[in-house]
Design a protein around this motif. Structure first.
Motif, PDB file in Angstrom:
ATOM      1  N   SER A  80       0.860  -1.183   0.000  1.00  0.00           N
ATOM      2  CA  SER A  80       0.000   0.000   0.000  1.00  0.00           C
ATOM      3  C   SER A  80       0.896   1.232   0.000  1.00  0.00           C
ATOM      4  O   SER A  80       2.091   1.149   0.261  1.00  0.00           O
ATOM      5  N   ALA A  81       0.303   2.370  -0.284  1.00  0.00           N
ATOM      6  CA  ALA A  81       1.070   3.621  -0.290  1.00  0.00           C
ATOM      7  C   ALA A  81       1.489   3.952   1.135  1.00  0.00           C
ATOM      8  O   ALA A  81       0.670   3.920   2.046  1.00  0.00           O
ATOM      9  N   PRO A  82       2.768   4.276   1.348  1.00  0.00           N
ATOM     10  CA  PRO A  82       3.194   4.676   2.684  1.00  0.00           C
ATOM     11  C   PRO A  82       2.602   6.039   3.032  1.00  0.00           C
ATOM     12  O   PRO A  82       2.244   6.815   2.151  1.00  0.00           O
ATOM     13  N   GLY A  83       2.523   6.323   4.316  1.00  0.00           N
ATOM     14  CA  GLY A  83       2.021   7.607   4.797  1.00  0.00           C
ATOM     15  C   GLY A  83       3.042   8.285   5.683  1.00  0.00           C
ATOM     16  O   GLY A  83       4.122   7.749   5.946  1.00  0.00           O
ATOM     17  N   THR A  84       2.692   9.453   6.176  1.00  0.00           N
ATOM     18  CA  THR A  84       3.639  10.211   6.998  1.00  0.00           C
ATOM     19  C   THR A  84       3.854   9.585   8.381  1.00  0.00           C
ATOM     20  O   THR A  84       4.800   9.941   9.068  1.00  0.00           O
ATOM     21  N   LYS A  85       3.018   8.643   8.772  1.00  0.00           N
ATOM     22  CA  LYS A  85       3.240   7.940  10.041  1.00  0.00           C
ATOM     23  C   LYS A  85       4.276   6.831   9.896  1.00  0.00           C
ATOM     24  O   LYS A  85       4.817   6.336  10.873  1.00  0.00           O
ATOM     25  N   ASP A  86       4.564   6.445   8.656  1.00  0.00           N
ATOM     26  CA  ASP A  86       5.504   5.368   8.380  1.00  0.00           C
ATOM     27  C   ASP A  86       6.929   5.902   8.291  1.00  0.00           C
ATOM     28  O   ASP A  86       7.152   7.112   8.329  1.00  0.00           O
ATOM     29  N   ARG A  87       7.888   4.998   8.164  1.00  0.00           N
ATOM     30  CA  ARG A  87       9.305   5.380   8.117  1.00  0.00           C
ATOM     31  C   ARG A  87      10.007   4.621   6.994  1.00  0.00           C
ATOM     32  O   ARG A  87       9.501   3.630   6.483  1.00  0.00           O
ATOM     33  N   VAL A  88      11.219   5.097   6.664  1.00  0.00           N
ATOM     34  CA  VAL A  88      12.057   4.418   5.682  1.00  0.00           C
ATOM     35  C   VAL A  88      13.428   4.221   6.315  1.00  0.00           C
ATOM     36  O   VAL A  88      13.984   5.141   6.909  1.00  0.00           O
ATOM     37  N   VAL A  89      13.969   3.012   6.174  1.00  0.00           N
ATOM     38  CA  VAL A  89      15.296   2.706   6.709  1.00  0.00           C
ATOM     39  C   VAL A  89      16.250   2.542   5.525  1.00  0.00           C
ATOM     40  O   VAL A  89      16.008   1.736   4.630  1.00  0.00           O
ATOM     41  N   ILE A  90      17.323   3.352   5.541  1.00  0.00           N
ATOM     42  CA  ILE A  90      18.346   3.290   4.497  1.00  0.00           C
ATOM     43  C   ILE A  90      19.696   3.167   5.199  1.00  0.00           C
ATOM     44  O   ILE A  90      20.088   4.066   5.948  1.00  0.00           O
ATOM     45  N   SER A  91      20.376   2.065   4.968  1.00  0.00           N
ATOM     46  CA  SER A  91      21.693   1.818   5.591  1.00  0.00           C
ATOM     47  C   SER A  91      21.647   2.042   7.096  1.00  0.00           C
ATOM     48  O   SER A  91      22.461   2.761   7.648  1.00  0.00           O
ATOM     49  N   THR A  92      20.702   1.465   7.765  1.00  0.00           N
ATOM     50  CA  THR A  92      20.461   1.510   9.206  1.00  0.00           C
ATOM     51  C   THR A  92      20.012   2.882   9.730  1.00  0.00           C
ATOM     52  O   THR A  92      19.772   3.034  10.924  1.00  0.00           O
ATOM     53  N   VAL A  93      19.896   3.889   8.882  1.00  0.00           N
ATOM     54  CA  VAL A  93      19.416   5.201   9.298  1.00  0.00           C
ATOM     55  C   VAL A  93      17.904   5.241   9.077  1.00  0.00           C
ATOM     56  O   VAL A  93      17.417   4.983   7.978  1.00  0.00           O
ATOM     57  N   VAL A  94      17.163   5.589  10.132  1.00  0.00           N
ATOM     58  CA  VAL A  94      15.711   5.658  10.058  1.00  0.00           C
ATOM     59  C   VAL A  94      15.306   7.078   9.663  1.00  0.00           C
ATOM     60  O   VAL A  94      15.714   8.050  10.288  1.00  0.00           O
ATOM     61  N   HIS A  95      14.512   7.173   8.609  1.00  0.00           N
ATOM     62  CA  HIS A  95      14.047   8.463   8.094  1.00  0.00           C
ATOM     63  C   HIS A  95      12.546   8.596   8.316  1.00  0.00           C
ATOM     64  O   HIS A  95      11.795   7.642   8.112  1.00  0.00           O
ATOM     65  N   GLN A  96      12.122   9.793   8.672  1.00  0.00           N
ATOM     66  CA  GLN A  96      10.702  10.118   8.784  1.00  0.00           C
ATOM     67  C   GLN A  96      10.190  10.493   7.401  1.00  0.00           C
ATOM     68  O   GLN A  96      10.883  11.172   6.643  1.00  0.00           O
ATOM     69  N   ILE A  97       8.994  10.082   7.054  1.00  0.00           N
ATOM     70  CA  ILE A  97       8.376  10.473   5.791  1.00  0.00           C
ATOM     71  C   ILE A  97       7.649  11.796   6.018  1.00  0.00           C
ATOM     72  O   ILE A  97       6.746  11.873   6.845  1.00  0.00           O
ATOM     73  N   ILE A  98       8.067  12.816   5.281  1.00  0.00           N
ATOM     74  CA  ILE A  98       7.495  14.153   5.419  1.00  0.00           C
ATOM     75  C   ILE A  98       6.318  14.347   4.466  1.00  0.00           C
ATOM     76  O   ILE A  98       5.330  14.982   4.796  1.00  0.00           O
ATOM     77  N   ARG A  99       6.442  13.808   3.258  1.00  0.00           N
ATOM     78  CA  ARG A  99       5.401  13.971   2.245  1.00  0.00           C
ATOM     79  C   ARG A  99       5.431  12.784   1.291  1.00  0.00           C
ATOM     80  O   ARG A  99       6.485  12.236   1.009  1.00  0.00           O
ATOM     81  N   VAL A 100       4.265  12.418   0.778  1.00  0.00           N
ATOM     82  CA  VAL A 100       4.140  11.336  -0.206  1.00  0.00           C
ATOM     83  C   VAL A 100       3.377  11.884  -1.409  1.00  0.00           C
ATOM     84  O   VAL A 100       2.312  12.462  -1.250  1.00  0.00           O
ATOM     85  N   GLU A 101       3.966  11.720  -2.591  1.00  0.00           N
ATOM     86  CA  GLU A 101       3.274  12.062  -3.826  1.00  0.00           C
ATOM     87  C   GLU A 101       3.250  10.820  -4.697  1.00  0.00           C
ATOM     88  O   GLU A 101       4.287  10.211  -4.949  1.00  0.00           O
ATOM     89  N   THR A 102       2.068  10.453  -5.161  1.00  0.00           N
ATOM     90  CA  THR A 102       1.900   9.260  -5.981  1.00  0.00           C
ATOM     91  C   THR A 102       1.632   9.672  -7.422  1.00  0.00           C
ATOM     92  O   THR A 102       0.764  10.509  -7.678  1.00  0.00           O
ATOM     93  N   THR A 103       2.383   9.084  -8.342  1.00  0.00           N
ATOM     94  CA  THR A 103       2.142   9.280  -9.771  1.00  0.00           C
ATOM     95  C   THR A 103       1.240   8.149 -10.233  1.00  0.00           C
ATOM     96  O   THR A 103       1.531   6.975  -9.977  1.00  0.00           O
TER      97      THR A 103
END
Length: 118
Positions: A80-103
């Protein structure tokens, strides 16, 4: 196979070829703990490929800050489309999702563009 599905498949192929490994962490609120005063979280991780780049200076505004990142992922690779409550982990660094734009094409999600902040 319709045009939208073909476009989604092409987007998935391009992101898989040029993207790196990332984890989209879906977060659901759990129960309230009266002793600690905290709400527990339940997480579900999905590993995908994503294309990561920095945001440009001209994109900086009230919401987007210099140093934020843009991650593009193929929509077909996510449940499903991620939302701003979700997170992304890149190389063990946890990132907050600020905005989601879907094409989309013909109401079919092709890519999700996530603005991230560490």
């Amino acid at each position: 196979m319709g045009l939208a599905q073909k476009v989604a498949n092409v987007a998935g192929t391009v992101v898989a070829k040029f993207g790196g490994d990332v984890t989209v962490r879906y977060v659901s609120a759990g129960t309230y703990n009266a002793t600690t005063g905290a709400i527990t979280e339940t997480t579900s991780d999905t590993n995908v490929k994503g294309v990561l780049e920095g945001v440009s200076v001209r994109e900086v505004n009230e919401l987007i800050q210099q140093g934020d990142k843009r991650l593009t992922v193929a929509a077909k690779e996510l449940p499903s489309a991620p939302g701003t409550k979700d997170r992304v982990v890149i190389s063990t660094v946890v990132h907050q999702i600020i905005r989601v734009e879907t094409t989309e094409q013909d109401n079919t999600a092709i890519t999700h563009e996530l603005i991230l902040r560490a």
